[in-house]
Design a protein around this motif. Structure first.
Motif, mmCIF file in Angstrom:
data_model
loop_
_atom_site.group_PDB
_atom_site.id
_atom_site.type_symbol
_atom_site.label_atom_id
_atom_site.label_comp_id
_atom_site.label_asym_id
_atom_site.label_seq_id
_atom_site.Cartn_x
_atom_site.Cartn_y
_atom_site.Cartn_z
ATOM 1 N N PHE A 1 15.014 48.215 8.523
ATOM 2 C CA PHE A 1 15.936 49.057 9.275
ATOM 3 C C PHE A 1 17.023 48.253 9.994
ATOM 4 O O PHE A 1 17.903 48.834 10.613
ATOM 5 C CB PHE A 1 15.174 49.898 10.314
ATOM 6 C CG PHE A 1 14.337 50.965 9.690
ATOM 7 C CD1 PHE A 1 14.913 52.086 9.123
ATOM 8 C CD2 PHE A 1 12.961 50.837 9.650
ATOM 9 C CE1 PHE A 1 14.133 53.071 8.533
ATOM 10 C CE2 PHE A 1 12.173 51.810 9.069
ATOM 11 C CZ PHE A 1 12.758 52.937 8.509
ATOM 12 N N GLN A 2 16.960 46.954 9.920
ATOM 13 C CA GLN A 2 17.970 46.152 10.577
ATOM 14 C C GLN A 2 19.109 45.837 9.622
ATOM 15 O O GLN A 2 18.912 45.699 8.418
ATOM 16 C CB GLN A 2 17.338 44.860 11.114
ATOM 17 C CG GLN A 2 16.332 45.134 12.205
ATOM 18 C CD GLN A 2 15.724 43.856 12.765
ATOM 19 O OE1 GLN A 2 16.064 42.772 12.340
ATOM 20 N NE2 GLN A 2 14.822 44.020 13.712
ATOM 21 N N ARG A 3 20.318 45.729 10.186
ATOM 22 C CA ARG A 3 21.500 45.446 9.371
ATOM 23 C C ARG A 3 21.411 44.036 8.805
ATOM 24 O O ARG A 3 20.919 43.124 9.454
ATOM 25 C CB ARG A 3 22.754 45.557 10.223
ATOM 26 C CG ARG A 3 23.003 46.973 10.687
ATOM 27 C CD ARG A 3 24.276 47.042 11.446
ATOM 28 N NE ARG A 3 25.354 46.540 10.572
ATOM 29 C CZ ARG A 3 26.618 46.510 10.910
ATOM 30 N NH1 ARG A 3 26.999 46.910 12.097
ATOM 31 N NH2 ARG A 3 27.530 46.056 10.094
ATOM 32 N N LEU A 4 21.921 43.870 7.597
ATOM 33 C CA LEU A 4 21.953 42.557 6.975
ATOM 34 C C LEU A 4 23.218 41.829 7.415
ATOM 35 O O LEU A 4 24.312 42.391 7.402
ATOM 36 C CB LEU A 4 21.946 42.679 5.457
ATOM 37 C CG LEU A 4 20.666 43.226 4.835
ATOM 38 C CD1 LEU A 4 20.838 43.391 3.335
ATOM 39 C CD2 LEU A 4 19.521 42.279 5.110
ATOM 40 N N THR A 5 23.054 40.579 7.815
ATOM 41 C CA THR A 5 24.206 39.753 8.166
ATOM 42 C C THR A 5 24.014 38.385 7.535
ATOM 43 O O THR A 5 22.893 37.949 7.266
ATOM 44 C CB THR A 5 24.343 39.593 9.697
ATOM 45 O OG1 THR A 5 23.151 39.014 10.201
ATOM 46 C CG2 THR A 5 24.591 40.932 10.377
ATOM 47 N N ASP A 6 25.147 37.708 7.311
ATOM 48 C CA ASP A 6 25.060 36.348 6.802
ATOM 49 C C ASP A 6 24.821 35.394 7.964
ATOM 50 O O ASP A 6 24.694 35.827 9.108
ATOM 51 C CB ASP A 6 26.303 35.977 5.990
ATOM 52 C CG ASP A 6 27.581 35.973 6.820
ATOM 53 O OD1 ASP A 6 27.498 36.055 8.059
ATOM 54 O OD2 ASP A 6 28.666 35.872 6.211
ATOM 55 N N ARG A 7 24.812 34.112 7.695
ATOM 56 C CA ARG A 7 24.512 33.146 8.741
ATOM 57 C C ARG A 7 25.578 33.061 9.824
ATOM 58 O O ARG A 7 25.366 32.468 10.864
ATOM 59 C CB ARG A 7 24.252 31.769 8.142
ATOM 60 C CG ARG A 7 25.449 31.185 7.452
ATOM 61 C CD ARG A 7 25.100 29.869 6.842
ATOM 62 N NE ARG A 7 26.273 29.370 6.130
ATOM 63 C CZ ARG A 7 26.351 28.205 5.581
ATOM 64 N NH1 ARG A 7 25.315 27.403 5.641
ATOM 65 N NH2 ARG A 7 27.433 27.825 4.966
ATOM 66 N N PHE A 8 26.754 33.668 9.579
ATOM 67 C CA PHE A 8 27.826 33.674 10.574
ATOM 68 C C PHE A 8 27.885 34.990 11.340
ATOM 69 O O PHE A 8 28.762 35.202 12.153
ATOM 70 C CB PHE A 8 29.174 33.411 9.906
ATOM 71 C CG PHE A 8 29.198 32.118 9.133
ATOM 72 C CD1 PHE A 8 29.176 30.902 9.796
ATOM 73 C CD2 PHE A 8 29.201 32.111 7.754
ATOM 74 C CE1 PHE A 8 29.181 29.713 9.094
ATOM 75 C CE2 PHE A 8 29.204 30.932 7.050
ATOM 76 C CZ PHE A 8 29.194 29.720 7.717
ATOM 77 N N GLY A 9 26.955 35.917 11.054
ATOM 78 C CA GLY A 9 26.901 37.190 11.757
ATOM 79 C C GLY A 9 27.765 38.274 11.128
ATOM 80 O O GLY A 9 27.912 39.363 11.679
ATOM 81 N N GLN A 10 28.354 38.001 9.966
ATOM 82 C CA GLN A 10 29.197 38.982 9.272
ATOM 83 C C GLN A 10 28.313 39.895 8.428
ATOM 84 O O GLN A 10 27.279 39.483 7.930
ATOM 85 C CB GLN A 10 30.217 38.265 8.376
ATOM 86 C CG GLN A 10 31.125 37.309 9.130
ATOM 87 C CD GLN A 10 31.972 38.042 10.148
ATOM 88 O OE1 GLN A 10 32.439 39.149 9.908
ATOM 89 N NE2 GLN A 10 32.150 37.433 11.305
ATOM 90 N N PRO A 11 28.734 41.180 8.247
ATOM 91 C CA PRO A 11 27.940 42.087 7.411
ATOM 92 C C PRO A 11 27.767 41.506 6.007
ATOM 93 O O PRO A 11 28.692 40.934 5.437
ATOM 94 C CB PRO A 11 28.767 43.366 7.375
ATOM 95 C CG PRO A 11 29.662 43.271 8.569
ATOM 96 C CD PRO A 11 29.904 41.822 8.805
ATOM 97 N N ALA A 12 26.588 41.652 5.460
ATOM 98 C CA ALA A 12 26.289 41.141 4.130
ATOM 99 C C ALA A 12 25.855 42.294 3.251
ATOM 100 O O ALA A 12 25.400 43.334 3.729
ATOM 101 C CB ALA A 12 25.186 40.104 4.209
#
Length: 194
Positions: free
Chosen positions: A168-179
């Protein structure tokens, strides 16, 4: 936990007075080429009036020495109940002694001098994190029983909170951007035909 030389007669904290024994012993094997002896914690015993209040050498030879450091007060603090509980519930509850090498007054070899004595895992952990010399020795049964009773009275385990499922958590890359995640397979070689 703290060295107490002048303590009020009526203290509200539970405490026990102890004496620390430090032993200098010869190093065996190949290490003896660089260091002929080492200091180790020999024991922590109940303090007796006959010990006095000043450190003293009980026995000394060319290869061995035994020093007595009397009159240490080990107090129990309610806000460190978890540290006492961790110690009391371990397979071998023990005293933790933090000590340092101190240069001898007569210019001789350094002597191991205790700096603090505790029954708390948290204290020992903080000392180790500060890169201090910390050793332990098994505590006697009556001290373990006393420690366990104090920890049972003051330690309240934290209730574990349910963690939200990772799906249920949003996916982000290692820089905090949406993935984004794709289930399509990518072509190899850039997609050109030969």
């Amino acid at each position: 936990m703290r060295r107490m030389t002048e303590q009020p007669v009526s203290s509200v904290r539970p405490q026990v007075r102890v004496a620390v024994l430090m032993r200098r012993e010869p190093v065996q094997g190949a290490m003896a080429r660089w260091q002929p002896w080492r200091w180790v914690l020999a024991d922590v015993v109940p303090h007796e009036a006959g010990f006095g209040s000043e450190p003293r050498c009980l026995r000394q030879s060319d290869h061995e020495a035994l020093w007595l450091y009397p009159n240490w007060t080990v107090e129990l603090f309610p806000d460190d109940a978890q540290g006492y509980w961790l110690n009391a519930s371990s397979p071998t509850p023990c005293y933790f002694v933090m000590w340092r090498h101190i240069d001898a007054d007569d210019g001789g070899d350094p002597v191991a001098v205790p700096q603090a004595v505790s029954l708390s895992y948290h204290d020992a952990g903080r000392w180790l994190d500060a890169q201090e010399m910390v050793e332990n020795v098994a505590a006697p049964a009556d001290v373990v029983q006393w420690l366990h009773g104090f920890a049972a009275e003051h330690f309240v385990p934290e209730v574990k909170k349910r963690q939200r499922p990772q799906s249920f958590q949003r996916l982000t890359d290692r820089f905090g951007q949406p993935a984004s995640v794709s289930t399509e397979s990518k072509r190899k070689g850039g997609g050109r035909a030969p």
